[in-house]
Structure formats: C-alpha cells, structure tokens
Design a protein around this motif. Structure first.
Motif, PDB file in Angstrom:
ATOM      1  N   LYS A   1      41.334 -13.103  24.923  1.00  0.00           N
ATOM      2  CA  LYS A   1      42.710 -13.265  24.496  1.00  0.00           C
ATOM      3  C   LYS A   1      43.082 -12.070  23.637  1.00  0.00           C
ATOM      4  CE  LYS A   1      45.923 -16.516  22.406  1.00  0.00           C
ATOM      5  NZ  LYS A   1      46.076 -17.821  21.738  1.00  0.00           N
ATOM      6  N   VAL A   2      44.030 -11.279  24.096  1.00  0.00           N
ATOM      7  CA  VAL A   2      44.343 -10.027  23.434  1.00  0.00           C
ATOM      8  C   VAL A   2      45.724 -10.126  22.809  1.00  0.00           C
ATOM      9  CG1 VAL A   2      44.570  -7.549  23.740  1.00  0.00           C
ATOM     10  CG2 VAL A   2      42.974  -8.845  25.160  1.00  0.00           C
ATOM     11  N   THR A   3      45.783 -10.152  21.494  1.00  0.00           N
ATOM     12  CA  THR A   3      47.046 -10.219  20.776  1.00  0.00           C
ATOM     13  C   THR A   3      46.979  -9.347  19.541  1.00  0.00           C
ATOM     14  OG1 THR A   3      46.281 -12.154  19.554  1.00  0.00           O
ATOM     15  CG2 THR A   3      47.599 -12.557  21.519  1.00  0.00           C
ATOM     16  N   PRO A   4      48.080  -8.713  19.198  1.00  0.00           N
ATOM     17  CA  PRO A   4      48.086  -7.940  17.971  1.00  0.00           C
ATOM     18  C   PRO A   4      48.115  -8.857  16.757  1.00  0.00           C
ATOM     19  CG  PRO A   4      50.242  -7.877  19.000  1.00  0.00           C
ATOM     20  CD  PRO A   4      49.330  -8.603  19.952  1.00  0.00           C
ATOM     21  N   VAL A   5      47.505  -8.421  15.653  1.00  0.00           N
ATOM     22  CA  VAL A   5      47.476  -9.201  14.434  1.00  0.00           C
ATOM     23  C   VAL A   5      48.806  -9.064  13.716  1.00  0.00           C
ATOM     24  CG1 VAL A   5      46.330  -9.427  12.189  1.00  0.00           C
ATOM     25  CG2 VAL A   5      44.999  -8.915  14.239  1.00  0.00           C
ATOM     26  N   SER A   6      49.301 -10.141  13.124  1.00  0.00           N
ATOM     27  CA  SER A   6      50.565 -10.109  12.409  1.00  0.00           C
ATOM     28  C   SER A   6      50.482  -9.154  11.228  1.00  0.00           C
ATOM     29  CB  SER A   6      50.921 -11.514  11.909  1.00  0.00           C
ATOM     30  OG  SER A   6      51.068 -12.390  12.993  1.00  0.00           O
ATOM     31  N   LEU A   7      51.551  -8.428  11.024  1.00  0.00           N
ATOM     32  CA  LEU A   7      51.599  -7.503   9.908  1.00  0.00           C
ATOM     33  C   LEU A   7      52.266  -8.149   8.706  1.00  0.00           C
ATOM     34  CD1 LEU A   7      52.823  -4.241  11.648  1.00  0.00           C
ATOM     35  CD2 LEU A   7      50.549  -4.707  10.775  1.00  0.00           C
TER      36      LEU A   7
ATOM     37  N   ASN B   1      54.642  -8.165   5.411  1.00  0.00           N
ATOM     38  CA  ASN B   1      55.876  -7.459   5.117  1.00  0.00           C
ATOM     39  C   ASN B   1      55.635  -6.518   3.934  1.00  0.00           C
ATOM     40  OD1 ASN B   1      58.487  -6.640   5.036  1.00  0.00           O
ATOM     41  ND2 ASN B   1      59.274  -8.500   4.079  1.00  0.00           N
ATOM     42  N   ASN B   2      55.052  -5.372   4.224  1.00  0.00           N
ATOM     43  CA  ASN B   2      54.623  -4.447   3.185  1.00  0.00           C
ATOM     44  C   ASN B   2      54.960  -3.033   3.615  1.00  0.00           C
ATOM     45  OD1 ASN B   2      53.309  -2.826   1.346  1.00  0.00           O
ATOM     46  ND2 ASN B   2      51.455  -4.076   1.292  1.00  0.00           N
ATOM     47  N   GLU B   3      55.779  -2.352   2.838  1.00  0.00           N
ATOM     48  CA  GLU B   3      56.211  -1.015   3.217  1.00  0.00           C
ATOM     49  C   GLU B   3      55.061  -0.024   3.232  1.00  0.00           C
ATOM     50  OE1 GLU B   3      59.345   0.148   0.686  1.00  0.00           O
ATOM     51  OE2 GLU B   3      60.792  -1.294   1.484  1.00  0.00           O
ATOM     52  N   ASN B   4      53.973  -0.363   2.537  1.00  0.00           N
ATOM     53  CA  ASN B   4      52.832   0.548   2.476  1.00  0.00           C
ATOM     54  C   ASN B   4      51.869   0.361   3.646  1.00  0.00           C
ATOM     55  OD1 ASN B   4      53.674   1.707   0.029  1.00  0.00           O
ATOM     56  ND2 ASN B   4      52.822  -0.022  -1.112  1.00  0.00           N
ATOM     57  N   GLN B   5      52.158  -0.620   4.520  1.00  0.00           N
ATOM     58  CA  GLN B   5      51.290  -0.850   5.668  1.00  0.00           C
ATOM     59  C   GLN B   5      51.295   0.382   6.567  1.00  0.00           C
ATOM     60  OE1 GLN B   5      49.677  -3.828   5.998  1.00  0.00           O
ATOM     61  NE2 GLN B   5      48.535  -3.095   7.766  1.00  0.00           N
ATOM     62  N   GLU B   6      50.132   0.849   6.960  1.00  0.00           N
ATOM     63  CA  GLU B   6      50.025   2.085   7.741  1.00  0.00           C
ATOM     64  C   GLU B   6      49.369   1.886   9.099  1.00  0.00           C
ATOM     65  OE1 GLU B   6      47.931   4.822   5.273  1.00  0.00           O
ATOM     66  OE2 GLU B   6      49.653   5.186   3.955  1.00  0.00           O
ATOM     67  N   SER B   7      48.890   0.669   9.381  1.00  0.00           N
ATOM     68  CA  SER B   7      48.164   0.469  10.636  1.00  0.00           C
ATOM     69  C   SER B   7      48.317  -0.967  11.110  1.00  0.00           C
ATOM     70  CB  SER B   7      46.683   0.810  10.468  1.00  0.00           C
ATOM     71  OG  SER B   7      46.083  -0.085   9.538  1.00  0.00           O
ATOM     72  N   ILE B   8      47.855  -1.207  12.339  1.00  0.00           N
ATOM     73  CA  ILE B   8      47.857  -2.530  12.945  1.00  0.00           C
ATOM     74  C   ILE B   8      46.533  -2.714  13.675  1.00  0.00           C
ATOM     75  CG2 ILE B   8      48.977  -1.676  15.047  1.00  0.00           C
ATOM     76  CD1 ILE B   8      50.339  -4.369  15.341  1.00  0.00           C
ATOM     77  N   PHE B   9      46.019  -3.926  13.680  1.00  0.00           N
ATOM     78  CA  PHE B   9      44.803  -4.235  14.434  1.00  0.00           C
ATOM     79  C   PHE B   9      45.205  -4.794  15.798  1.00  0.00           C
ATOM     80  CE2 PHE B   9      43.129  -4.189  10.141  1.00  0.00           C
ATOM     81  CZ  PHE B   9      41.898  -3.575  10.301  1.00  0.00           C
ATOM     82  N   ILE B  10      44.629  -4.223  16.843  1.00  0.00           N
ATOM     83  CA  ILE B  10      44.936  -4.622  18.217  1.00  0.00           C
ATOM     84  C   ILE B  10      43.635  -4.858  18.960  1.00  0.00           C
ATOM     85  CG2 ILE B  10      46.056  -3.978  20.383  1.00  0.00           C
ATOM     86  CD1 ILE B  10      47.872  -2.131  18.800  1.00  0.00           C
ATOM     87  N   LYS B  11      43.542  -6.003  19.606  1.00  0.00           N
ATOM     88  CA  LYS B  11      42.364  -6.305  20.415  1.00  0.00           C
ATOM     89  C   LYS B  11      42.573  -5.799  21.832  1.00  0.00           C
ATOM     90  CE  LYS B  11      40.857 -10.421  17.896  1.00  0.00           C
ATOM     91  NZ  LYS B  11      40.578 -11.878  17.981  1.00  0.00           N
TER      92      LYS B  11
END
Length: 241
Positions: A129-135, A137-147
């Motif tokens: 099951k491939v889904t991106p992880v919820s981000l 609400n943070n302006e400093n967020q620089e990345s996302i985890f993706i399976k």
C-alpha cells in the motif's frame, strides 16, 4: 503489446498497420471502424494500446474515450490539431497529427513502451500500500515521506520537478530519479505546500520554482513540456502576476 485501431478511414488503418509491421513487439489484435465497434470489443477483451481517431460518425473519439472507466494507453491519430489540449486533459499518451511520419510514430510508441514497463513493474507488488505521509502544517517543513519500490523515501521538496498522474499511479519526477506511488494526485495536492507546488492540469502538479518557461498552454520544466488544463489555468495566472 496488444493494439487496437479505432478509425473510420481505411487508409489510416493501412498506414498504422504498415508502421506496426516494422515493430515486432506490436500486435494489432483488432481493427474497428467505429467507436461502437470498439466498445463491443473492449467489453470482452483487453488491450494495451489504442490508436484512436477523433472525427468519427455517431460517436466522436474523445467522447468514446470518456466512456472508458479504465482506459489503456491512448495515442490519438487525427487530422485536427485543435483537439490536442482536450485530448491531453483526458490523459492521452500522445497526439499524432495526420499525416505523420514513421519517425514521429516511433517516438509515440517509445513513450508507450516506457509507460507500460513502469505500470508492469508497479503491478508486480500489488500487496504494497503506497501512500504519502500527511504533512504537518509547518512552514519549516522541507520534505515528505513517500512509500514506493518496497522502500520509504524521504523526498526533499527542492528535488521535486513535477508529479504526473497516470491511471491509478502517480510518478514523482525528481532531479535524479522517479518514484512511483499508488496514491492519487489529489492526495498529493492536499498535502504538498501550496506556496511551493501548483496543480496546472488534472494529471500534473509542478514545482513552481522549477519552471523554465511558460508559453501559451505549455509549461516547460527541463526538457518536459507540460500542458496547462483550462480548469487550472487561473492557478498559473495568479503566479504570473
């Protein structure tokens, strides 16, 4: 690759068949001279690729395409270039303007082969099951985890060029690689920062600062020309002001 021709012109059938005969991996399994004939065939059979004409009697090619709930790869073959944008909004693979050369035909086929390989590779691991992880609400967020590809990737926003929806898959095009996700493009749209990413088409989200040029209804990122859908054009206009 199983191919279907849907065109009301016998000459078009002959040209496509002759081109296909030069490529041993293409198999014309059925020739249909109307959209209704194609519908009947597809109700009982599966194909990998359809060569589809637009201007046909009773049911036009694009209207036929809208009736398909899970369409195969589609290459439009038409003498009318004014339908190109509408075709790309329906997620077609390529648009061949009649009369087209074998070289141009081969370019479209190479796209189809590459796309089919990607889809076949992803279908070999249906239990993942491939889904991106919820981000947050943070302006400093620089990345996302993706399976994807049996791994979880931490993807830096700065490395993303654009996201492309293909059927039930999303391809995340990075500067140095491509990741395939089984999630929907809409879910990525909801989770990616709106000040960094912009949806410009039903099948594309772009990284705003990666855009090289904007010309007409096309955005260019590196060597990729991405269509701008009429529904989403106002999104792009806001950033151009």
């Amino acid at each position: 690759m199983k191919c279907l021709i849907v065109d009301d012109e016998p000459l078009a059938h002959r040209i496509i068949k002759n081109y296909c005969n030069n490529l041993s991996f293409l198999d014309i399994v059925k020739e249909c001279h109307s959209a209704f004939e194609a519908i009947n065939y597809l109700n009982e059979n599966q194909v990998d690729l359809i060569f589809l004409d637009i201007n046909m009697p009773k049911l036009k090619g694009l209207d036929f395409l809208r009736t398909l709930s899970n369409p195969p790869l589609i290459i439009i073959t038409s003498a009318y270039q004014e339908y190109a944008m509408e075709g790309y909004e329906l997620n077609i693979l390529d648009y061949l303007l009649k009369p087209f050369s074998f070289e141009r035909f081969l370019k479209a086929i190479n796209k189809a082969v590459s796309q089919k390989k990607l889809l076949d590779t992803s279908e070999k691991t249906p239990n993942i099951k491939v889904t991106p992880v919820s981000l947050p609400n943070n302006e400093n967020q620089e990345s996302i985890f993706i399976k994807g590809d049996k791994k979880t990737h931490q993807v830096q926003f700065d490395s993303i060029l654009y996201l492309e929806s293909i059927g039930s898959y999303v391809k995340i095009h990075l500067e140095n690689e491509t990741i395939i996700s089984l999630d929907r493009l809409t879910n990525f749209e909801n989770k990616l920062p709106k000040n960094i990413f912009l949806r410009i088409h039903r099948s594309y989200i772009i990284a705003i600062k990666k855009v090289n040029t904007i010309e007409g209804n096309r955005v260019k990122i590196n060597k990729k020309e991405i269509p701008v859908g009429s529904v989403y054009k106002h999104n792009l206009t806001k950033f151009m002001k």
